[in-house]
Write a protein that holds these residues in place. Structure first.
Motif, PDB file in Angstrom:
ATOM      1  N   CYS A 246       5.337  -0.559  11.098  1.00 48.98           N
ATOM      2  CA  CYS A 246       6.491  -1.483  11.078  1.00 48.98           C
ATOM      3  C   CYS A 246       6.070  -2.863  10.559  1.00 48.98           C
ATOM      4  CB  CYS A 246       7.103  -1.618  12.472  1.00 48.98           C
ATOM      5  SG  CYS A 246       7.878  -0.107  13.046  1.00 48.98           S
ATOM      6  N   PHE A 247       4.881  -3.309  10.967  1.00 50.19           N
ATOM      7  CA  PHE A 247       4.375  -4.615  10.532  1.00 50.19           C
ATOM      8  C   PHE A 247       4.165  -4.634   9.018  1.00 50.19           C
ATOM      9  CE2 PHE A 247       0.520  -7.268   9.720  1.00 50.19           C
ATOM     10  CZ  PHE A 247       1.087  -8.506   9.976  1.00 50.19           C
ATOM     11  N   LEU A 248       3.551  -3.560   8.479  1.00 50.25           N
ATOM     12  CA  LEU A 248       3.286  -3.509   7.034  1.00 50.25           C
ATOM     13  C   LEU A 248       4.569  -3.328   6.224  1.00 50.25           C
ATOM     14  CD1 LEU A 248      -0.050  -1.454   6.897  1.00 50.25           C
ATOM     15  CD2 LEU A 248       0.269  -3.927   6.758  1.00 50.25           C
TER      16      LEU A 248
ATOM     17  N   LYS B  18       5.246  -6.212   3.301  1.00 46.65           N
ATOM     18  CA  LYS B  18       5.326  -5.788   1.879  1.00 46.65           C
ATOM     19  C   LYS B  18       4.117  -6.265   1.065  1.00 46.65           C
ATOM     20  CE  LYS B  18      10.376  -5.564   1.555  1.00 46.65           C
ATOM     21  NZ  LYS B  18      11.123  -6.369   2.481  1.00 46.65           N
ATOM     22  N   ILE B  19       2.925  -5.899   1.509  1.00 44.83           N
ATOM     23  CA  ILE B  19       1.690  -6.269   0.810  1.00 44.83           C
ATOM     24  C   ILE B  19       1.260  -5.088  -0.060  1.00 44.83           C
ATOM     25  CG2 ILE B  19      -0.720  -6.953   1.091  1.00 44.83           C
ATOM     26  CD1 ILE B  19       0.133  -8.127   3.854  1.00 44.83           C
ATOM     27  N   HIS B  20       1.240  -5.315  -1.366  1.00 43.30           N
ATOM     28  CA  HIS B  20       1.049  -4.216  -2.322  1.00 43.30           C
ATOM     29  C   HIS B  20      -0.239  -3.425  -2.073  1.00 43.30           C
ATOM     30  CE1 HIS B  20       1.439  -1.920  -5.981  1.00 43.30           C
ATOM     31  NE2 HIS B  20       0.223  -2.289  -6.351  1.00 43.30           N
ATOM     32  N   CYS B  21      -1.358  -4.143  -1.832  1.00 42.48           N
ATOM     33  CA  CYS B  21      -2.644  -3.446  -1.692  1.00 42.48           C
ATOM     34  C   CYS B  21      -2.722  -2.590  -0.421  1.00 42.48           C
ATOM     35  CB  CYS B  21      -3.799  -4.448  -1.719  1.00 42.48           C
ATOM     36  SG  CYS B  21      -3.934  -5.464  -0.231  1.00 42.48           S
ATOM     37  N   LEU B  22      -1.786  -2.817   0.521  1.00 36.53           N
ATOM     38  CA  LEU B  22      -1.814  -2.064   1.790  1.00 36.53           C
ATOM     39  C   LEU B  22      -0.759  -0.952   1.844  1.00 36.53           C
ATOM     40  CD1 LEU B  22      -2.456  -4.948   4.361  1.00 36.53           C
ATOM     41  CD2 LEU B  22      -4.079  -3.233   3.550  1.00 36.53           C
TER      42      LEU B  22
END
Length: 376
Positions: free
Chosen positions: A220-222, A226-230
Protein backbone atom coordinates in the motif's frame (compact mmCIF):
# COMPACT_ATOMS: atom_id res chain seq x y z
CA UNK A 1 18.26 24.90 8.21
CA UNK A 2 21.59 23.19 7.36
CA UNK A 3 20.45 22.94 3.72
CA UNK A 4 19.85 26.70 3.51
CA UNK A 5 23.19 27.51 5.16
CA UNK A 6 25.05 25.05 2.89
CA UNK A 7 23.37 26.55 -0.20
CA UNK A 8 24.28 30.07 0.97
CA UNK A 9 27.93 29.07 1.57
CA UNK A 10 28.19 27.52 -1.92
CA UNK A 11 26.46 30.50 -3.59
CA UNK A 12 28.85 32.96 -1.97
CA UNK A 13 31.96 30.90 -2.74
CA UNK A 14 31.33 30.81 -6.50
CA UNK A 15 31.65 34.57 -7.33
CA UNK A 16 34.54 34.90 -4.87
CA UNK A 17 36.57 32.12 -6.48
CA UNK A 18 35.69 33.23 -10.02
CA UNK A 19 36.83 36.80 -9.28
CA UNK A 20 40.08 35.60 -7.69
CA UNK A 21 40.76 33.16 -10.52
CA UNK A 22 40.12 35.80 -13.21
CA UNK A 23 42.43 38.27 -11.43
CA UNK A 24 45.22 35.67 -11.19
CA UNK A 25 44.87 34.65 -14.83
CA UNK A 26 44.89 38.29 -15.97
CA UNK A 27 47.68 39.47 -13.64
CA UNK A 28 50.00 36.51 -14.32
CA UNK A 29 48.79 36.19 -17.97
CA UNK A 30 47.64 32.57 -17.52
CA UNK A 31 45.16 31.01 -19.93
CA UNK A 32 41.75 29.96 -18.53
CA UNK A 33 41.04 26.27 -18.69
CA UNK A 34 38.18 25.37 -16.34
CA UNK A 35 37.61 21.79 -15.36
CA UNK A 36 35.44 20.07 -17.94
CA UNK A 37 32.11 19.36 -16.19
CA UNK A 38 31.61 16.11 -18.09
CA UNK A 39 35.07 14.83 -17.17
CA UNK A 40 34.54 15.92 -13.56
CA UNK A 41 31.16 14.16 -13.46
CA UNK A 42 32.80 10.92 -14.68
CA UNK A 43 35.46 11.25 -11.98
CA UNK A 44 32.76 11.71 -9.33
CA UNK A 45 30.88 8.65 -10.62
CA UNK A 46 34.04 6.53 -10.51
CA UNK A 47 35.03 7.94 -7.09
CA UNK A 48 38.39 9.22 -8.40
CA UNK A 49 39.85 12.61 -7.48
CA UNK A 50 39.34 15.36 -10.10
CA UNK A 51 42.16 17.51 -8.72
CA UNK A 52 44.49 17.08 -11.73
CA UNK A 53 41.86 18.13 -14.25
CA UNK A 54 42.15 21.85 -13.47
CA UNK A 55 44.70 24.30 -14.94
CA UNK A 56 47.89 23.58 -12.94
CA UNK A 57 49.45 27.05 -12.27
CA UNK A 58 46.09 28.69 -11.47
CA UNK A 59 45.05 25.84 -9.22
CA UNK A 60 48.38 25.94 -7.38
CA UNK A 61 48.04 29.64 -6.63
CA UNK A 62 44.37 29.38 -5.63
CA UNK A 63 45.15 26.36 -3.44
CA UNK A 64 47.62 28.47 -1.49
CA UNK A 65 45.28 31.47 -1.25
CA UNK A 66 42.30 29.30 -0.18
CA UNK A 67 44.32 26.67 1.70
CA UNK A 68 41.78 26.49 4.53
CA UNK A 69 38.75 26.12 2.21
CA UNK A 70 38.72 22.34 1.76
CA UNK A 71 39.38 21.45 5.46
CA UNK A 72 36.72 23.98 6.54
CA UNK A 73 34.19 22.59 4.04
CA UNK A 74 34.91 19.03 5.21
CA UNK A 75 34.28 20.06 8.81
CA UNK A 76 31.11 21.90 7.86
CA UNK A 77 29.74 18.95 5.85
CA UNK A 78 30.52 16.66 8.79
CA UNK A 79 28.33 18.85 11.03
CA UNK A 80 25.54 18.88 8.39
CA UNK A 81 25.64 15.07 8.26
CA UNK A 82 25.26 14.80 12.04
CA UNK A 83 22.34 17.22 12.45
CA UNK A 84 19.85 14.63 11.15
CA UNK A 85 20.01 10.82 10.87
CA UNK A 86 19.75 11.16 7.08
CA UNK A 87 21.54 14.53 6.80
CA UNK A 88 23.99 13.06 4.26
CA UNK A 89 21.12 12.93 1.70
CA UNK A 90 20.61 16.68 1.96
CA UNK A 91 24.36 17.31 1.63
CA UNK A 92 24.60 15.05 -1.44
CA UNK A 93 21.69 16.74 -3.24
CA UNK A 94 22.76 20.30 -2.38
CA UNK A 95 26.37 19.72 -3.52
CA UNK A 96 25.31 17.88 -6.66
CA UNK A 97 22.80 20.58 -7.64
CA UNK A 98 25.34 23.30 -6.86
CA UNK A 99 28.06 21.76 -9.06
CA UNK A 100 26.07 20.45 -12.00
CA UNK A 101 23.29 23.03 -11.75
CA UNK A 102 25.67 26.02 -11.74
CA UNK A 103 27.37 24.92 -14.95
CA UNK A 104 24.03 24.80 -16.73
CA UNK A 105 22.61 28.11 -15.50
CA UNK A 106 25.41 30.59 -14.78
CA UNK A 107 26.56 32.98 -17.49
CA UNK A 108 29.88 33.43 -15.73
CA UNK A 109 32.66 30.96 -16.38
CA UNK A 110 32.90 28.42 -13.54
CA UNK A 111 35.97 28.39 -11.35
CA UNK A 112 38.11 25.37 -12.18
CA UNK A 113 39.61 25.50 -8.70
CA UNK A 114 36.23 25.60 -6.95
CA UNK A 115 34.86 22.84 -9.17
CA UNK A 116 37.80 20.69 -8.18
CA UNK A 117 37.27 21.37 -4.46
CA UNK A 118 33.52 20.79 -4.72
CA UNK A 119 34.18 17.64 -6.76
CA UNK A 120 36.23 16.33 -3.85
CA UNK A 121 33.42 17.32 -1.45
CA UNK A 122 30.91 15.48 -3.63
CA UNK A 123 33.06 12.33 -3.47
CA UNK A 124 33.04 12.71 0.30
CA UNK A 125 29.24 13.21 0.32
CA UNK A 126 28.72 10.08 -1.83
CA UNK A 127 30.94 8.10 0.53
CA UNK A 128 28.95 9.31 3.58
CA UNK A 129 25.69 8.49 1.81
CA UNK A 130 26.84 4.96 0.92
CA UNK A 131 28.04 4.40 4.50
CA UNK A 132 24.66 5.57 5.83
CA UNK A 133 22.81 3.12 3.55
CA UNK A 134 25.13 0.21 4.49
CA UNK A 135 24.60 0.92 8.20
CA UNK A 136 20.83 1.19 7.75
CA UNK A 137 20.66 -2.08 5.79
CA UNK A 138 22.67 -3.84 8.49
CA UNK A 139 20.45 -2.44 11.26
CA UNK A 140 17.31 -3.58 9.42
CA UNK A 141 18.64 -7.09 8.71
CA UNK A 142 20.00 -7.62 12.22
CA UNK A 143 17.12 -5.97 14.13
CA UNK A 144 15.90 -8.07 17.03
CA UNK A 145 12.15 -8.52 17.28
CA UNK A 146 10.53 -6.92 20.32
CA UNK A 147 10.18 -9.66 22.95
CA UNK A 148 6.89 -11.56 22.58
CA UNK A 149 5.67 -9.24 19.86
CA UNK A 150 1.92 -9.49 19.33
CA UNK A 151 1.90 -8.40 15.69
CA UNK A 152 1.46 -5.14 13.86
CA UNK A 153 3.96 -3.26 11.70
CA UNK A 154 7.58 -4.25 12.32
CA UNK A 155 10.22 -1.64 13.25
CA UNK A 156 12.21 -2.44 10.06
CA UNK A 157 9.17 -1.60 7.89
CA UNK A 158 8.61 1.69 9.74
CA UNK A 159 12.31 2.56 9.34
CA UNK A 160 12.15 1.90 5.57
CA UNK A 161 9.01 4.04 5.30
CA UNK A 162 10.65 6.90 7.22
CA UNK A 163 13.73 6.82 4.97
CA UNK A 164 11.70 6.75 1.73
CA UNK A 165 9.47 9.63 2.86
CA UNK A 166 12.42 11.79 3.89
CA UNK A 167 14.60 10.97 0.86
CA UNK A 168 11.79 11.53 -1.66
CA UNK A 169 11.21 14.98 -0.17
CA UNK A 170 14.93 15.80 -0.31
CA UNK A 171 15.35 14.54 -3.91
CA UNK A 172 12.04 16.05 -5.07
CA UNK A 173 13.66 19.01 -6.83
CA UNK A 174 16.61 17.20 -8.42
CA UNK A 175 16.85 15.09 -11.56
CA UNK A 176 19.90 13.20 -10.30
CA UNK A 177 18.25 10.17 -8.67
CA UNK A 178 20.78 7.43 -9.52
CA UNK A 179 22.22 7.10 -6.02
CA UNK A 180 18.81 7.23 -4.37
CA UNK A 181 17.27 4.57 -6.63
CA UNK A 182 20.11 2.17 -5.81
CA UNK A 183 19.67 2.92 -2.09
CA UNK A 184 15.90 2.31 -2.27
CA UNK A 185 16.44 -1.11 -3.87
CA UNK A 186 19.09 -2.13 -1.33
CA UNK A 187 16.91 -1.07 1.61
CA UNK A 188 13.79 -2.75 0.20
CA UNK A 189 15.74 -6.02 -0.18
CA UNK A 190 16.94 -5.72 3.44
CA UNK A 191 13.37 -5.13 4.69
CA UNK A 192 12.01 -8.12 2.75
CA UNK A 193 14.86 -10.21 4.16
CA UNK A 194 14.06 -9.11 7.74
CA UNK A 195 10.36 -10.03 7.31
CA UNK A 196 11.28 -13.40 5.79
CA UNK A 197 13.55 -14.21 8.75
CA UNK A 198 10.72 -13.88 11.27
CA UNK A 199 10.43 -16.96 13.42
CA UNK A 200 7.44 -18.00 15.47
CA UNK A 201 9.75 -18.20 18.50
CA UNK A 202 9.79 -14.39 18.64
CA UNK A 203 6.06 -13.92 18.17
CA UNK A 204 3.04 -14.48 20.38
CA UNK A 205 0.84 -14.75 17.29
CA UNK A 206 0.79 -16.56 13.95
CA UNK A 207 3.88 -15.73 11.84
CA UNK A 208 1.90 -15.76 8.57
CA UNK A 209 -0.43 -13.11 9.99
CA UNK A 210 2.48 -10.76 10.80
CA UNK A 211 4.06 -11.35 7.38
CA UNK A 212 0.70 -10.81 5.65
CA UNK A 213 0.15 -7.48 7.43
CA UNK A 214 3.67 -6.19 6.84
CA UNK A 215 3.81 -7.09 3.15
CA UNK A 216 0.34 -5.54 2.74
CA UNK A 217 1.59 -2.38 4.47
CA UNK A 218 4.64 -2.15 2.16
CA UNK A 219 2.46 -2.79 -0.92
CA UNK A 220 0.00 0.00 0.00
CA UNK A 221 2.88 2.37 0.84
CA UNK A 222 4.62 1.76 -2.52
CA UNK A 223 1.30 2.17 -4.39
CA UNK A 224 0.99 5.58 -2.77
CA UNK A 225 4.62 6.69 -3.41
CA UNK A 226 4.75 5.60 -7.11
CA UNK A 227 8.54 5.16 -7.20
CA UNK A 228 9.53 3.72 -10.58
CA UNK A 229 12.59 1.74 -9.42
CA UNK A 230 10.49 -0.03 -6.74
CA UNK A 231 7.75 -1.31 -9.08
CA UNK A 232 9.22 -4.82 -8.93
CA UNK A 233 9.31 -4.72 -5.13
CA UNK A 234 5.70 -3.49 -5.06
CA UNK A 235 4.58 -6.52 -7.14
CA UNK A 236 6.65 -8.85 -4.94
CA UNK A 237 5.08 -7.37 -1.78
CA UNK A 238 1.57 -7.95 -3.19
CA UNK A 239 2.44 -11.54 -4.11
CA UNK A 240 3.92 -12.25 -0.66
CA UNK A 241 0.92 -10.64 1.08
CA UNK A 242 -1.48 -12.90 -0.86
CA UNK A 243 0.67 -16.01 -0.19
CA UNK A 244 0.74 -15.44 3.57
CA UNK A 245 -2.96 -14.56 3.72
CA UNK A 246 -3.74 -17.88 2.02
CA UNK A 247 -1.54 -19.78 4.52
CA UNK A 248 -3.12 -17.90 7.44
CA UNK A 249 -6.67 -18.60 6.23
CA UNK A 250 -6.01 -22.30 5.65
CA UNK A 251 -4.32 -22.74 9.06
CA UNK A 252 -7.17 -21.18 11.03
CA UNK A 253 -9.99 -22.48 8.89
CA UNK A 254 -9.37 -26.06 9.91
CA UNK A 255 -10.45 -25.29 13.47
CA UNK A 256 -14.28 -25.10 13.11
CA UNK A 257 -14.34 -28.41 11.15
CA UNK A 258 -11.18 -29.93 12.57
CA UNK A 259 -12.32 -33.56 12.94
CA UNK A 260 -14.12 -33.52 9.57
CA UNK A 261 -10.96 -32.10 7.94
CA UNK A 262 -8.78 -34.86 9.41
CA UNK A 263 -11.28 -37.56 8.38
CA UNK A 264 -11.50 -36.41 4.75
CA UNK A 265 -7.72 -35.85 4.54
CA UNK A 266 -7.46 -39.57 5.35
CA UNK A 267 -10.07 -40.44 2.71
CA UNK A 268 -8.15 -38.47 0.06
CA UNK A 269 -4.88 -40.16 1.13
CA UNK A 270 -6.42 -43.64 0.66
CA UNK A 271 -7.70 -42.72 -2.82
CA UNK A 272 -4.27 -41.31 -3.70
CA UNK A 273 -2.71 -44.62 -2.60
CA UNK A 274 -4.88 -46.49 -5.11
CA UNK A 275 -7.96 -47.51 -3.08
CA UNK A 276 -11.05 -47.25 -5.31
CA UNK A 277 -13.49 -44.56 -4.21
CA UNK A 278 -16.39 -47.02 -3.84
CA UNK A 279 -14.22 -49.25 -1.59
CA UNK A 280 -13.04 -46.54 0.86
CA UNK A 281 -16.06 -47.13 3.12
CA UNK A 282 -14.94 -50.74 3.66
CA UNK A 283 -11.79 -49.53 5.39
CA UNK A 284 -12.28 -49.71 9.17
CA UNK A 285 -11.09 -46.17 9.95
CA UNK A 286 -13.20 -44.69 7.12
CA UNK A 287 -16.39 -46.73 7.38
CA UNK A 288 -19.86 -45.21 7.11
CA UNK A 289 -20.23 -45.63 10.85
CA UNK A 290 -17.00 -43.65 11.50
CA UNK A 291 -18.14 -40.91 9.12
CA UNK A 292 -21.51 -40.63 10.94
CA UNK A 293 -19.64 -40.31 14.28
CA UNK A 294 -17.47 -37.47 12.94
CA UNK A 295 -20.48 -35.66 11.41
CA UNK A 296 -22.34 -35.90 14.74
CA UNK A 297 -19.46 -33.99 16.37
CA UNK A 298 -20.10 -31.06 14.00
CA UNK A 299 -23.74 -29.99 14.41
CA UNK A 300 -24.65 -26.68 12.72
CA UNK A 301 -24.93 -24.71 15.97
CA UNK A 302 -21.43 -25.85 17.02
CA UNK A 303 -19.98 -24.84 13.66
CA UNK A 304 -21.57 -21.40 13.98
CA UNK A 305 -20.19 -21.02 17.50
CA UNK A 306 -16.73 -22.09 16.31
CA UNK A 307 -16.89 -19.50 13.51
CA UNK A 308 -17.85 -16.79 16.00
CA UNK A 309 -14.84 -17.74 18.18
CA UNK A 310 -12.62 -17.70 15.11
CA UNK A 311 -13.85 -14.19 14.14
CA UNK A 312 -13.13 -12.87 17.64
CA UNK A 313 -9.65 -14.39 17.56
CA UNK A 314 -8.82 -12.82 14.18
CA UNK A 315 -10.30 -9.50 15.31
CA UNK A 316 -8.17 -9.58 18.46
CA UNK A 317 -4.84 -10.13 16.71
CA UNK A 318 -5.12 -8.28 13.40
CA UNK A 319 -3.84 -4.71 13.76
CA UNK A 320 -6.61 -2.14 13.17
CA UNK A 321 -4.28 0.16 11.17
CA UNK A 322 -4.13 -2.25 8.24
CA UNK A 323 -7.92 -2.83 8.23
CA UNK A 324 -7.47 -6.36 6.85
CA UNK A 325 -10.25 -7.95 8.91
CA UNK A 326 -12.97 -7.67 6.19
CA UNK A 327 -10.54 -8.99 3.52
CA UNK A 328 -9.36 -11.92 5.65
CA UNK A 329 -12.87 -12.79 6.80
CA UNK A 330 -14.15 -12.81 3.19
CA UNK A 331 -11.21 -15.06 2.19
CA UNK A 332 -12.12 -17.33 5.13
CA UNK A 333 -15.71 -17.53 3.86
CA UNK A 334 -14.60 -18.39 0.31
CA UNK A 335 -12.19 -21.08 1.51
CA UNK A 336 -14.79 -22.49 3.94
CA UNK A 337 -17.32 -22.84 1.11
CA UNK A 338 -14.72 -24.53 -1.09
CA UNK A 339 -13.86 -26.96 1.72
CA UNK A 340 -17.53 -27.73 2.39
CA UNK A 341 -18.11 -28.44 -1.31
CA UNK A 342 -15.08 -30.75 -1.34
CA UNK A 343 -16.49 -32.73 1.66
CA UNK A 344 -19.88 -32.99 -0.06
CA UNK A 345 -18.27 -34.33 -3.25
CA UNK A 346 -16.23 -36.91 -1.31
CA UNK A 347 -19.38 -38.13 0.48
CA UNK A 348 -21.22 -38.49 -2.85
CA UNK A 349 -18.31 -40.33 -4.52
CA UNK A 350 -17.08 -42.54 -1.66
CA UNK A 351 -20.32 -43.09 0.29
CA UNK A 352 -22.84 -43.10 -2.56
CA UNK A 353 -26.36 -44.24 -1.62
CA UNK A 354 -25.60 -44.16 2.12
CA UNK A 355 -27.93 -41.23 2.77
CA UNK A 356 -25.20 -39.64 4.92
CA UNK A 357 -25.15 -35.82 4.90
CA UNK A 358 -23.61 -33.10 7.04
CA UNK A 359 -25.81 -31.41 9.63
CA UNK A 360 -25.69 -28.05 7.82
CA UNK A 361 -26.05 -26.92 4.20
CA UNK A 362 -24.22 -24.37 2.06
CA UNK A 363 -27.11 -21.92 2.72
CA UNK A 364 -26.68 -22.46 6.47
CA UNK A 365 -22.98 -21.63 6.21
CA UNK A 366 -23.70 -18.44 4.26
CA UNK A 367 -26.19 -17.37 6.92
CA UNK A 368 -23.63 -18.07 9.69
CA UNK A 369 -21.02 -15.86 7.99
CA UNK A 370 -23.58 -13.10 7.22
CA UNK A 371 -24.88 -12.96 10.78
CA UNK A 372 -21.32 -12.80 12.22
CA UNK A 373 -20.35 -10.03 9.77
CA UNK A 374 -23.51 -7.99 10.49
CA UNK A 375 -23.31 -8.34 14.26
CA UNK A 376 -19.71 -7.09 14.46
Amino acid sequence: VSKQILEQVLRELQPLCIAEQQFIEKFFQLSHNAADPQVLEVSVRTMSSPVLLAEEPTTRLLSEIFSCLEPELRGFLDICNKIHQFGCLQVLVTLSDSIFGTWGSSSALPSSFLNTVLGNMLLLAKSSFNKCIRTLCKEIEEAKMPSKMKGGILPSVSCFEEFVNFSEEVFRTTQRRGELDKAHLRLASSVFSSINSLSSANLKVNTDMVMMENFHHIYCFLCQKKIHCLEGKKKEAKQRYNEHMEKYVIKYLGQPLEKLSHFFEGVKARVAQGVKEEEVSFQLAYSKQELRKVIEKHPGKEVKRALETLYRKIHKYLSPEENLLPVVWHAMEQEFMRQYQEFENLIQRCYAGSGIAMDFTMEDLLSYFNSITLSN
